[in-house]
Structures are given as structure tokens and as C-alpha cells.
Design a protein around this motif. Structure first.
Motif, PDB file in Angstrom:
ATOM      1  N   GLU A 247       9.807  61.927  70.386  1.00  0.00           N
ATOM      2  CA  GLU A 247       9.774  63.129  71.216  1.00  0.00           C
ATOM      3  C   GLU A 247       9.985  62.782  72.688  1.00  0.00           C
ATOM      4  O   GLU A 247      10.709  63.477  73.405  1.00  0.00           O
ATOM      5  CB  GLU A 247       8.446  63.857  71.021  1.00  0.00           C
TER       6      GLU A 247
ATOM      7  N   TRP B  37      13.275  63.903  75.029  1.00  0.00           N
ATOM      8  CA  TRP B  37      13.119  64.596  76.317  1.00  0.00           C
ATOM      9  C   TRP B  37      13.912  63.874  77.403  1.00  0.00           C
ATOM     10  O   TRP B  37      14.639  64.508  78.182  1.00  0.00           O
ATOM     11  CB  TRP B  37      11.644  64.681  76.690  1.00  0.00           C
TER      12      TRP B  37
ATOM     13  N   ASP C 111      17.637  64.347  76.912  1.00  0.00           N
ATOM     14  CA  ASP C 111      18.023  65.716  77.267  1.00  0.00           C
ATOM     15  C   ASP C 111      18.134  65.882  78.774  1.00  0.00           C
ATOM     16  O   ASP C 111      19.113  66.471  79.266  1.00  0.00           O
ATOM     17  CB  ASP C 111      16.992  66.688  76.691  1.00  0.00           C
ATOM     18  N   LYS C 112      17.177  65.379  79.523  1.00  0.00           N
ATOM     19  CA  LYS C 112      17.207  65.554  80.979  1.00  0.00           C
ATOM     20  C   LYS C 112      18.324  64.734  81.615  1.00  0.00           C
ATOM     21  O   LYS C 112      18.958  65.181  82.585  1.00  0.00           O
ATOM     22  CB  LYS C 112      15.854  65.172  81.594  1.00  0.00           C
TER      23      LYS C 112
ATOM     24  N   TYR D  44       8.768  62.976  85.574  1.00  0.00           N
ATOM     25  CA  TYR D  44       8.639  62.732  84.138  1.00  0.00           C
ATOM     26  C   TYR D  44       7.195  62.449  83.743  1.00  0.00           C
ATOM     27  O   TYR D  44       6.759  62.796  82.630  1.00  0.00           O
ATOM     28  CB  TYR D  44       9.538  61.569  83.700  1.00  0.00           C
TER      29      TYR D  44
ATOM     30  N   ALA E 267       7.188  65.063  80.932  1.00  0.00           N
ATOM     31  CA  ALA E 267       7.658  64.527  79.649  1.00  0.00           C
ATOM     32  C   ALA E 267       6.513  64.443  78.651  1.00  0.00           C
ATOM     33  O   ALA E 267       5.394  64.049  79.003  1.00  0.00           O
ATOM     34  CB  ALA E 267       8.279  63.148  79.848  1.00  0.00           C
ATOM     35  N   PRO E 268       6.766  64.783  77.397  1.00  0.00           N
ATOM     36  CA  PRO E 268       5.709  64.681  76.384  1.00  0.00           C
ATOM     37  C   PRO E 268       5.324  63.218  76.146  1.00  0.00           C
ATOM     38  O   PRO E 268       6.189  62.356  76.038  1.00  0.00           O
ATOM     39  CB  PRO E 268       6.364  65.302  75.141  1.00  0.00           C
TER      40      PRO E 268
END
Length: 255
Positions: free
Chosen positions: A183, A187, A190-191, A203, A207-208
Motif C-alpha cells: 500500500e 501511494w 501514484d504520487k 509523505y 502516505a499510508p
């Protein structure tokens, strides 16, 4: 014009392994033949940004212990380039970034382990730059930005590290990724591909599982440095995705 890259340098054992990842590295090395490489290594930490001015052939640094003897017999005698180092130094100076010189620094395993797959002839000059991992993420991006434009001079900027790097969470024989690690990587990818620098600069909050994935930032900040150095003229993309030992990311990015 060359992009900037973030490359996972992996374990020292990767130097002698053959895998889907090392095959990717070999193929990637055929895509670009730069006149020089400027490389931020997670394994060279200093208080002040330090640039290697060694002319070479650069010594191979074995900054690890407890590995098979064959690793300590490997060398990667790439040349350095004081001229390119001086250009890096000048660019930092123009952006108000303090630097130091190192006239003898060789290539640590954050550099030579993957470069010997990408460029096995060791014939491309390499200039390494240290990292200051506890500077804020926004500052890391700004340091990278000082090198923006090197790709237009046929110089390949590489950030060498690992996005998810938590030895306390490794699952030694697990082939699939832990969900939280995947995950976090998703993220980040994607960014980067959306060019969301504002999110990347934050982040740690956004961010997760950020603190779990990056308990210490030395392996993550090379991504921010490489991202900052990118021209922005081409679309960023994921080059390779994967995990080893459940939580050790192999994510590589072109920016």
C-alpha cells in the motif's frame, strides 16, 4: 535528454544473483548510455552534502559484513569525473547549497551492486553524492532541483535506495508483499507518476504506513533527490515493481 531514475540497489547478494530483477537492470542499462552518472547513495551519509572528486578507477567499498567471500573479490573499477563533479558543485552553489569535496571516495554497495548489472563494463564515469537523511522532505526535493538539467547534458542522475526498508519487519522466506508495504509503495508510485510533489514533500503525514515503511529515511530520500532533479518534460513511470522477503521493496521509477 535523459530522465532521472530511482533504483533499488538491493542486498549485496544481488551482485551475484540472477533474477527477474537483475534481468530488468541489465535491460535498463541498454536503454541509456550516458556520458556520466551522478548518483545519490543511501549508504553515504554526511552532515553536509559531499561530492566525490575522485578521478578513478574508483575503489570498490565493501560496506557490509558476513557475506560469502566471493562478494569481497568483486570489483567495479569505474572512472570518476572531477569535471562532472565540479559542474555538480557549481550547480549546488548557485542554489545556496553548501558542499564539501571528497577526493578519494569509491563506490559503496549502494552504487556498484546494481551498476555492475546495468553497465557491466564499468566504463561510464560515476560521481557520487552523499545524503543528509534527516533534512525535511521538501529540502530533499530542493537539493535535487539544483541538478535539474543534467539530463540535457547526457548525464544520468540516479537516486539509489529502497522505498520500504524496515529490517524489523522482514519475512525471510515470504515471496509476496505484506499488504501495508504494498500500500505504501502504491501511494508513492501514484504520487510520482502524477507529479504530485506537494504530497511527496508531506509523505510522512499523508502516505499510508509511512513510519512503518520508512523508520529511518536514508534509503527513501534518494527517491526525493532524483525526483527533484527530473526535467519534468517526460511522463514519470514505474519501471519495476516487486518485493523480496515480504517487506523489502524493489520499486524503480523513471522520472
Amino acid at each position: 535528454m535523459l530522465p532521472s531514475l530511482f533504483i533499488c540497489h538491493g542486498s549485496p547478494m544481488m551482485a551475484v544473483e540472477e533474477s527477474a530483477y537483475t534481468a530488468f537492470l541489465k535491460q535498463t542499462g541498454t536503454r541509456w548510455k550516458p556520458r556520466a552518472i551522478v548518483l545519490f547513495s543511501a549508504h553515504w551519509e554526511t552532515r553536509v552534502a559531499t561530492v566525490s572528486f575522485a578521478a578513478g578507477p574508483l575503489p570498490t567499498i565493501y560496506d557490509f559484513g558476513g557475506f560469502p567471500d566471493e562478494l569481497y573479490r568483486l570489483t567495479y573499477p569505474a572512472p570518476g569525473s572531477p569535471d562532472v563533479a565540479a559542474e555538480v558543485e557549481a550547480r549546488f552553489a548557485r542554489h545556496g547549497i553548501e558542499t564539501r569535496r571528497d577526493a578519494s571516495r569509491g563506490l559503496d554497495h549502494g552504487a556498484w551492486v546494481f551498476l555492475r548489472h546495468m553497465y557491466p563494463d564499468a566504463d561510464i564515469p560515476v560521481v557520487t553524492i552523499s545524503v543528509q537523511p534527516f533534512l525535511p522532505a521538501a529540502r530533499q526535493l530542493a537539493i535535487g532541483e539544483a541538478l535539474r538539467g543534467l539530463g540535457e547534458e547526457d548525464i544520468l542522475v540516479i537516486g539509489s535506495g529502497t522505498t520500504v526498508h524496515n529490517f524489523g519487519e522482514i519475512k525471510w522466506k515470504q515471496e509476496h508483499a505484506e499488504p501495508w508495504a504494498a500500500e505504501f509503495d502504491a501511494w508513492i508510485a501514484d504520487k510520482v507518476t502524477k507529479r504530485d510533489a506537494e504530497a511527496l514533500a508531506d509523505y510522512e503525514r499523508l502516505a499510508p504506513h509511512a513510519l512503518r515503511a520508512v523508520p529511518r529515511p536514508e534509503h527513501f530520500v534518494p527517491l526525493l533527490l532524483a525526483y527533484g532533479s527530473a526535467s519534468g518534460k517526460t511522463a514519470p513511470r514505474v519501471l519495476f515493481e516487486g518485493f523480496q522477503m515480504g517487506t523489502f521493496s524493489l520499486l524503480c521509477l523513471e522520472m
